[in-house]
Scaffold this active site. Structure first.
Site, PDB file in Angstrom:
ATOM      1  N   TYR A 180       0.867  -1.177   0.000  1.00  0.00           N
ATOM      2  CA  TYR A 180       0.000   0.000   0.000  1.00  0.00           C
ATOM      3  C   TYR A 180       0.911   1.236   0.000  1.00  0.00           C
ATOM      4  O   TYR A 180       1.554   1.540   0.997  1.00  0.00           O
ATOM      5  CB  TYR A 180      -0.917  -0.032   1.228  1.00  0.00           C
ATOM      6  N   LYS A 203      -1.577  -1.340  -4.095  1.00  0.00           N
ATOM      7  CA  LYS A 203      -2.483  -0.204  -4.204  1.00  0.00           C
ATOM      8  C   LYS A 203      -1.621   1.043  -4.131  1.00  0.00           C
ATOM      9  O   LYS A 203      -0.846   1.212  -3.186  1.00  0.00           O
ATOM     10  CB  LYS A 203      -3.481  -0.189  -3.046  1.00  0.00           C
TER      11      LYS A 203
END
Lengths: 307, 307, 307, 307
Positions: free
Chosen positions: C140, C168
């Site tokens: 992330y 992400k």
């Protein structure tokens, strides 16, 4: 302070603004009157074509004219450190030559701006200027607006270039200033260190700076000069009390309008016909500046001088 | 300095690291020995669970255990200002309660991090903590890592919350520190101002700070204490000379590895079994740190103490 | 999309908020109802303990409970990618183990925050987690809030760690996303790329992203799902028209209050009892949010759904 | 594309560099040859005095001469959008007048730089220029180097100033570009949007941009032109494949030396005598550039053209 060649620089230098007439042209008489007024109030030197002086908004020819007018008005009473950075090294050297002929004590060269250059490029740029300049050079570090000049680069230039005789650092970073002094003074004891951040003047002087180049000195030259004298005489409480006054003035003028507009308003309050900026303003901004003028007036009066 | 409730805080506080054992657990005995060693060398207080103390890498329970061990080892000889920020206000208040019971003089609460909050939210956060805390609270402003606590917010909290008794500001911005002092001291004369930026310690003390919270104090407590004493006694040349020594040490430790790893290496060089960081390191990083250790050792020795 | 182990991730994942009750505790029933409602409206997966989900404001135990409730409510209809970053690697691995047992498809591990780590340290951190984790790991990257994970680091991790199955990226930088895909897809064709910046969803999908993890999907899941379907079907005009709707919603919710408060207001407008934030608010902020609610309501309705 | 007055702008424009001779003067013949070569390879227009064109390193007179030479060499085959920002509005208008006379289609005015201006000041500046300019004006937003021109300001100018016909945005922020288009196109359907960030060209075109102004178009005009044609024809796979090639070239040229030196090296590799930069270089930098040349050569060849 004598403006004789070779004399070290120190004290309060003024990066003054330039009065404009109703057609946006330099108001030379008012500029000369402003300069004489500043010298009468005790500033140790003048710093035309600095950031407060909006050097980027004038043409090459105008910047030279400003230097000529300022040198003439200073009349040898105080030294002039003339902003002389132009589009490239060749043009900058020509401006240095002009500054010499006009009677400046030294030039101030801002680090390359627009492009953000590496330390190696900043070094190469100043080295070339230092090699060619017919007049002493001071560095101008203002990392918020231009490529930073780091400690290693200043030391390298100080060590290699006798023409480079000082630096104005506007970062306001007192740790960095101490690093600069520690790096350079052992090899160049006479190298001059000026802070360009008004709100840090007293601590910077205590940390070993030789002086300050301050926009507020164009508004309350009495106060900035008194701060310098206080520190020299060891009157720290008085110095810090006055420091609070100019920080207060700085904060109001700096935050109240896009820099350096607040200082135009402020100089106008001291009795000079500054004219309208070359940067256009909307009606809303004009209205804001009238409100700002009242706040600046109060801050000037808190310095104990009449606005 | 007594650690009695209500006594104002001043001097050099140590945001010390936490020794870990071979399995990555807190080495409580070594931590206690380290704390006693620091107190023996003259630091005025302890600041566990600060940034140098890697508070984010411990669990809630471990942070409490650190405070307990430190308070016990300090044994009332110096005050403990215990980092007590947790995931939210409820958890933070529970940590404050624990700190009180453990014998801390006050807690230190870092401004909310990860999310970057507005001044209004920062104010709301600290106000809530100040209302509920059973122990005095100091603010911790570190704008490089957490939401900034601006001057207006500090003044607001100082004016409304008697529980808030001081601030540590790690920005290193001496203009900002002077603004803080000017804003708060008139309404709260006993409010304590600490700088958290080692390289600015002397100018900050001259500008009115009550003390410093410095990672280098965990390495050369003798030197940071001597700086404080020098400034108190007006020995500015000596103070600035020592300032250069700790700035040199700071620069090497800070730039030589991801913070705060350089300070783990440095504390190890003073004879403490610091263990391996919980932040994993690659082989390349391990090799870099061995080189770094030599540089830090030299910097410690330049402070005049034995590494 | 099946949530079976090993199935690649794609589509719209929701980094949903967590409803709180009148005492600030997790409202588990409302959370489950919210999750079922989101799945009913077509989202492809759930992303509990993301930034919008305020993971930093919960305790370790609460974060686990959130994952359990979400997995149970999802009931295998869509995969759950559970935020599992804790204070250090050991604690993070324990959270990964819990996520596996709760039925999550994978975990999401935000890059180290508070401390700003170098790429080498970021690599070391994720490598260690990838080695130990019993469940697939997604990276992330949110460089506004945490240490950046650069392209070279993602490639290095993708090449060495089969457990790392996707990323992400919330930077919203489409150049960077393309560099990531170009660097990783040749060596890991199934590696999943998600954007976390709502305003860039359509261009990101066109540039090769597998999906998006979007706060607005917690407000108008119908619209974000429709965007995904539009792009899959080549209906670019429709996709860009809907993109403008969610960008409009994002801008209002993001700029109208300290993130992620606007999304709490927004989810409330869809009929969920979100409760008060754990971050305290002043009266002025409470009043601002009532005004904000009207603006968000209008933006939701411009998406063609009923607020 | 015709360069007739009033025709909308689109496609690939080249912010080309300026060849210098052995004495650092503009090499006009080589500049004309370079321009003809670019047009022969399919670029849709020329953009002299852009950032890649080092406009800040030339004098006022030189910038005019560059425009004259480029317009003459373009010979009406493609439109010229001439950089015409000078020290202030009066000087800028004079440059606009010159560009008109030289045959430019429009001027490009970079947002004020050095000083960081507020949106209101940026608006006032462009409004004044738009009122006075005798030639169509395009805005140039490059927030990394100059005062940002935000969405509201562009919309305001587009709504009030018919002379303002387009914008080049070099931020590379695709969300911002979509916001710009959404804000302006409804009120000014013919307003032209160009991206200035090479690495985002394909997504920007897909999101509705009319074209790109790219440094890499001065190196591999064949490739940038082909990208434009690919997107127009719906050949997205081919477009993205070529996008990777120019991003690769960009990254090498951009990161390998202080911008825009890498592009001087690159243009040299296409057969033009670019000369030495006016920004001095150290020996170490000269050596670095020889290594860089090899990397750039390989990147050019990966584009399928001969370096």
């Amino acid at each position: 302070m004598p403006s004789s060649p070779g004399a070290p620089l120190s004290g309060i230098l003024v990066p003054h603004m330039v009065p404009l007439d109703g057609r946006g042209r330099i108001n030379e008489e008012e500029l000369a009157r402003y300069v004489r007024w500043l010298v009468d109030r005790g500033v140790h030197g003048l710093y035309p074509n600095g950031s407060t002086g909006e050097f980027t908004r004038f043409t090459v020819e105008e910047r030279r004219r400003i230097v000529s007018v300022v040198c003439e008005a200073a009349a040898g009473r105080v030294p002039v450190v003339a902003g002389a950075a132009e589009a490239n090294v060749v043009e900058t050297i020509a401006a240095c030559q002009h500054a010499l002929e006009a009677g400046a004590r030294a030039v101030a060269i801002v680090s390359p701006f627009y492009f953000k250059l590496s330390p190696e490029s900043v070094y190469a740029y100043f080295r070339e200027i230092a090699r060619e300049s017919p007049i002493d050079v001071t560095l101008y570090n203002i990392p918020m607006l231009a490529s930073p000049i780091d400690v290693a680069t200043v030391r390298r230039l100080a060590g290699e270039c006798p023409r480079v005789i000082g630096i104005k650092d506007s970062s306001g970073d007192i740790s960095q200033m101490q690093r600069l002094i520690a790096a350079v003074r052992p090899i160049r004891p006479e190298f001059a260190f000026f802070t360009g951040w008004d709100a840090a003047l007293v601590p910077m002087l205590l940390a070993g700076c030789d002086g300050g180049v301050h926009a507020t000195a164009g508004v309350v030259p009495e106060t900035t000069r008194a701060i310098y004298d206080d520190v020299q005489a060891g009157r720290l409480d008085a110095a810090f009390a006055r420091q609070r006054q100019i920080t207060d003035l700085l904060d109001i003028a700096f935050l109240g309008a896009d820099f350096p507009e607040g200082f135009r308003v402020a100089a106008g309050l001291r009795g000079f016909a500054m004219g309208e900026s070359r940067q256009p303003a909307t009606d809303a901004q004009q209205a804001d500046r009238r409100v700002l003028a009242d706040k600046i007036k109060a801050a000037i009066e808190r310095c104990g001088v009449r606005a």
